[in-house]
Structures are given as structure tokens and as C-alpha cells.
Design a protein around this motif. Structure first.
Motif, PDB file in Angstrom:
ATOM      1  N   SER A  56      48.350  42.308  73.561  1.00  0.00           N
ATOM      2  CA  SER A  56      46.906  42.506  73.644  1.00  0.00           C
ATOM      3  C   SER A  56      46.629  43.999  73.776  1.00  0.00           C
ATOM      4  CB  SER A  56      46.325  41.736  74.833  1.00  0.00           C
ATOM      5  OG  SER A  56      44.915  41.770  74.825  1.00  0.00           O
ATOM      6  N   ARG A  57      46.943  44.722  72.723  1.00  0.00           N
ATOM      7  CA  ARG A  57      46.901  46.181  72.764  1.00  0.00           C
ATOM      8  C   ARG A  57      45.591  46.726  72.201  1.00  0.00           C
ATOM      9  NH1 ARG A  57      52.389  49.102  71.701  1.00  0.00           N
ATOM     10  NH2 ARG A  57      52.595  48.176  73.767  1.00  0.00           N
ATOM     11  N   SER A  58      45.158  47.850  72.742  1.00  0.00           N
ATOM     12  CA  SER A  58      43.979  48.550  72.229  1.00  0.00           C
ATOM     13  C   SER A  58      44.453  49.834  71.553  1.00  0.00           C
ATOM     14  CB  SER A  58      43.007  48.876  73.366  1.00  0.00           C
ATOM     15  OG  SER A  58      42.489  47.684  73.937  1.00  0.00           O
ATOM     16  N   ILE A  59      44.005  50.056  70.310  1.00  0.00           N
ATOM     17  CA  ILE A  59      44.445  51.198  69.520  1.00  0.00           C
ATOM     18  C   ILE A  59      43.223  51.878  68.917  1.00  0.00           C
ATOM     19  CG2 ILE A  59      45.834  51.976  67.559  1.00  0.00           C
ATOM     20  CD1 ILE A  59      47.515  49.428  67.896  1.00  0.00           C
ATOM     21  N   ILE A  94      45.304  56.969  70.208  1.00  0.00           N
ATOM     22  CA  ILE A  94      45.530  56.469  71.569  1.00  0.00           C
ATOM     23  C   ILE A  94      45.885  54.992  71.498  1.00  0.00           C
ATOM     24  CG2 ILE A  94      44.495  56.038  73.838  1.00  0.00           C
ATOM     25  CD1 ILE A  94      42.687  58.453  73.340  1.00  0.00           C
ATOM     26  N   SER A  95      46.901  54.607  72.261  1.00  0.00           N
ATOM     27  CA  SER A  95      47.322  53.209  72.326  1.00  0.00           C
ATOM     28  C   SER A  95      47.468  52.819  73.792  1.00  0.00           C
ATOM     29  CB  SER A  95      48.652  53.034  71.588  1.00  0.00           C
ATOM     30  OG  SER A  95      49.104  51.700  71.650  1.00  0.00           O
ATOM     31  N   GLU A  96      46.893  51.680  74.164  1.00  0.00           N
ATOM     32  CA  GLU A  96      46.855  51.263  75.568  1.00  0.00           C
ATOM     33  C   GLU A  96      47.063  49.760  75.673  1.00  0.00           C
ATOM     34  OE1 GLU A  96      46.345  51.008  79.624  1.00  0.00           O
ATOM     35  OE2 GLU A  96      46.405  52.904  78.507  1.00  0.00           O
ATOM     36  N   HIS A 135      41.946  45.069  72.529  1.00  0.00           N
ATOM     37  CA  HIS A 135      42.702  43.825  72.683  1.00  0.00           C
ATOM     38  C   HIS A 135      43.036  43.206  71.321  1.00  0.00           C
ATOM     39  CE1 HIS A 135      42.503  43.703  77.051  1.00  0.00           C
ATOM     40  NE2 HIS A 135      41.276  44.159  76.929  1.00  0.00           N
ATOM     41  N   ILE A 136      43.890  43.894  70.599  1.00  0.00           N
ATOM     42  CA  ILE A 136      44.320  43.424  69.283  1.00  0.00           C
ATOM     43  C   ILE A 136      45.391  42.346  69.455  1.00  0.00           C
ATOM     44  CG2 ILE A 136      45.414  44.094  67.108  1.00  0.00           C
ATOM     45  CD1 ILE A 136      44.289  46.938  67.634  1.00  0.00           C
ATOM     46  N   ASP A 167      48.001  52.030  57.838  1.00  0.00           N
ATOM     47  CA  ASP A 167      47.461  53.172  58.571  1.00  0.00           C
ATOM     48  C   ASP A 167      48.521  53.705  59.541  1.00  0.00           C
ATOM     49  OD1 ASP A 167      46.098  54.928  60.271  1.00  0.00           O
ATOM     50  OD2 ASP A 167      44.243  53.783  60.118  1.00  0.00           O
ATOM     51  N   PRO A 168      48.892  54.990  59.439  1.00  0.00           N
ATOM     52  CA  PRO A 168      49.900  55.518  60.362  1.00  0.00           C
ATOM     53  C   PRO A 168      49.471  55.490  61.812  1.00  0.00           C
ATOM     54  CG  PRO A 168      48.864  57.294  59.116  1.00  0.00           C
ATOM     55  CD  PRO A 168      48.432  56.001  58.475  1.00  0.00           C
ATOM     56  N   LEU A 169      48.167  55.552  62.073  1.00  0.00           N
ATOM     57  CA  LEU A 169      47.688  55.489  63.454  1.00  0.00           C
ATOM     58  C   LEU A 169      47.962  54.114  64.058  1.00  0.00           C
ATOM     59  CD1 LEU A 169      44.213  57.286  63.236  1.00  0.00           C
ATOM     60  CD2 LEU A 169      46.492  58.278  63.533  1.00  0.00           C
ATOM     61  N   ILE A 170      47.699  53.077  63.278  1.00  0.00           N
ATOM     62  CA  ILE A 170      47.934  51.714  63.753  1.00  0.00           C
ATOM     63  C   ILE A 170      49.429  51.467  63.899  1.00  0.00           C
ATOM     64  CG2 ILE A 170      47.683  49.268  63.205  1.00  0.00           C
ATOM     65  CD1 ILE A 170      45.047  49.948  61.834  1.00  0.00           C
ATOM     66  N   SER A 171      50.200  51.936  62.916  1.00  0.00           N
ATOM     67  CA  SER A 171      51.650  51.779  62.986  1.00  0.00           C
ATOM     68  C   SER A 171      52.204  52.441  64.243  1.00  0.00           C
ATOM     69  CB  SER A 171      52.291  52.387  61.740  1.00  0.00           C
ATOM     70  OG  SER A 171      53.698  52.333  61.820  1.00  0.00           O
ATOM     71  N   TRP A 172      51.734  53.655  64.521  1.00  0.00           N
ATOM     72  CA  TRP A 172      52.171  54.351  65.726  1.00  0.00           C
ATOM     73  C   TRP A 172      51.739  53.574  66.976  1.00  0.00           C
ATOM     74  CZ3 TRP A 172      49.104  56.175  69.703  1.00  0.00           C
ATOM     75  CH2 TRP A 172      49.779  56.903  70.690  1.00  0.00           C
ATOM     76  N   GLY A 173      50.493  53.095  66.981  1.00  0.00           N
ATOM     77  CA  GLY A 173      49.952  52.408  68.148  1.00  0.00           C
ATOM     78  C   GLY A 173      50.631  51.090  68.449  1.00  0.00           C
ATOM     79  N   ILE A 174      51.127  50.416  67.412  1.00  0.00           N
ATOM     80  CA  ILE A 174      51.834  49.151  67.628  1.00  0.00           C
ATOM     81  C   ILE A 174      53.171  49.402  68.314  1.00  0.00           C
ATOM     82  CG2 ILE A 174      53.014  47.249  66.447  1.00  0.00           C
ATOM     83  CD1 ILE A 174      50.761  47.337  64.360  1.00  0.00           C
TER      84      ILE A 174
END
Length: 207
Positions: free
Chosen positions: A109-112, A102-104, A31-32, A61-68
Motif C-alpha cells: 500500500s505504497r504512495s508514490i 518520493i515513495s512512502e 496507497h497504490i 515511468d522511471p519514477l514509478i519504477s523507482w518508487g516500487i
């Protein structure tokens, strides 16, 4: 709807499951909102966590960028996101050679998370299991907002700095009744302490 005591237990079980599936560790923000996670868990090599934090890699971070910008599940090797600081390359130094992002959840309110191992790629079945676990954790870590008026008053009084005995007198209830209301607040807001419940209630504009 699950009760929140069960929700906390479910979160702990889910995190234990992720630890078993990720030999090289993982990082998961649940829940970011406004660049801050409600719950943040990191089990990578502490040396990698220290370097990542000290250099402020979260901002690039490319993972966070992708997840957003996306939801779902993807192998690190299949991502097509800029990594100017070679964060994924540096992670390999600490055993994180293969991984999954993984991004959900909704944008607000996203979880990454990033999940790693050092020996081989995650299989499709393992990716599905990871994604299902993250989805469950996202669901189980969503705080309830059905806090009653009496419970909010109890929480607000403690937040104002009153001791339990003083708060009970102000509210016209017994101290045991006050403690029962505070316990109910903690359970609904998925907080382990009253101070944490106050913080979450403030974030949700319940106080």
C-alpha cells in the motif's frame, strides 16, 4: 487517532501545501495497490497529462519504477533508472525541468509521487518538507477499518439496492438512525459519498 473528518481536511491542506511547493505541478498516488491508487492527484500541465495517459507511460515511468523498489526521496537528476521512452525529457517540454520523486509506505500500500519545478533544483530543505507532507498524506489517507457490525449492515443493505426507507425497515431502525450509520461509515472509510464508502468497504473486505 485522528477522526476521519479531520483526516479529509488534513489531506486537502497537505495537497494545497504541495501545490505551493511545486510550481510546475505534481502527480501523487496514495496507497497504490494492484497498480491502482486509492487517491490519485495530478496538477501537471493538462497537455502533459493527456500525452502521458494516451501513451500509457505509467507502465514504464522511471519514477514509478523507482518508487516500487525504493522508499525515500531523490532528485530526478540523481536517479539511475532506465527511461527508454525519455519520459523525463518529454516532461521538460511542459515546465517539469527539475523534480523530486518520493515513495512512502509498505509495498502492499505504497504512495508514490513526482514533484516538479522549472526554474531550479529543489533544495534539501524543500525536499524534506515535501517528504514530510507526503508522509502525512499517506498516514491521513489510510482508511479506518473499525466499522461496527451495525454500520456494515447499513452499508450492505444500501449496496444491495434498497432505498433508505426500505433499508431502515429491513434493519428495524429509523431512517435517521440509518443515515447516522452511513455517515459514520463515510467518515471512517474517508469517503465523500455512500457509493464510495461501499466501494472502499468492499476493497477492505468489510462487506
Amino acid at each position: 487517532m485522528i477522526n476521519q473528518a479531520t483526516g479529509i481536511e488534513a489531506i486537502e491542506l497537505g495537497l494545497s501545501r504541495l501545490k505551493r511547493m511545486c510550481p510546475s505541478g505534481f502527480a501523487l498516488g496514495l496507497h497504490i495497490r494492484f497498480a491502482s491508487a486509492r487517491i490519485m492527484i495530478q496538477t501537471y500541465d493538462p497537455r502533459w497529462i493527456d500525452r502521458y495517459t494516451a501513451r500509457g507511460y505509467m507502465m514504464c515511468d522511471p519514477l514509478i519504477s523507482w518508487g516500487i523498489g525504493s522508499t525515500g526521496c531523490v532528485r530526478w537528476s540523481e536517479m539511475n533508472h532506465p527511461d527508454p521512452h525519455d519520459i523525463l525529457g518529454q516532461a521538460m517540454e511542459f515546465g517539469c525541468r527539475y523534480g523530486v520523486a518520493i515513495s512512502e509506505g509498505p509495498t502492499g500500500s505504497r504512495s508514490i509521487g513526482g514533484f516538479a519545478r522549472g526554474d531550479r533544483e529543489f533544495t534539501d530543505a524543500e525536499m524534506q518538507a515535501l517528504a514530510a507532507t507526503v508522509k502525512a498524506l499517506h498516514r491521513d489517507s489510510t482508511p479506518r477499518t473499525d466499522v461496527t457490525k451495525g454500520q456494515r449492515h447499513a452499508l450492505r443493505t444500501i449496496a444491495a439496492g434498497h432505498r433508505y426507507a426500505e433499508a431502515a425497515v429491513l434493519l428495524g431502525i429509523s431512517e435517521s438512525a440509518l443515515k447516522a450509520r452511513l455517515k459514520a461509515c463515510r467518515e471512517r472509510l474517508m469517503a465523500r459519498t455512500t457509493a464510495e464508502a461501499i466501494q472502499r468497504a468492499q476493497e477492505l473486505h468489510l462487506l
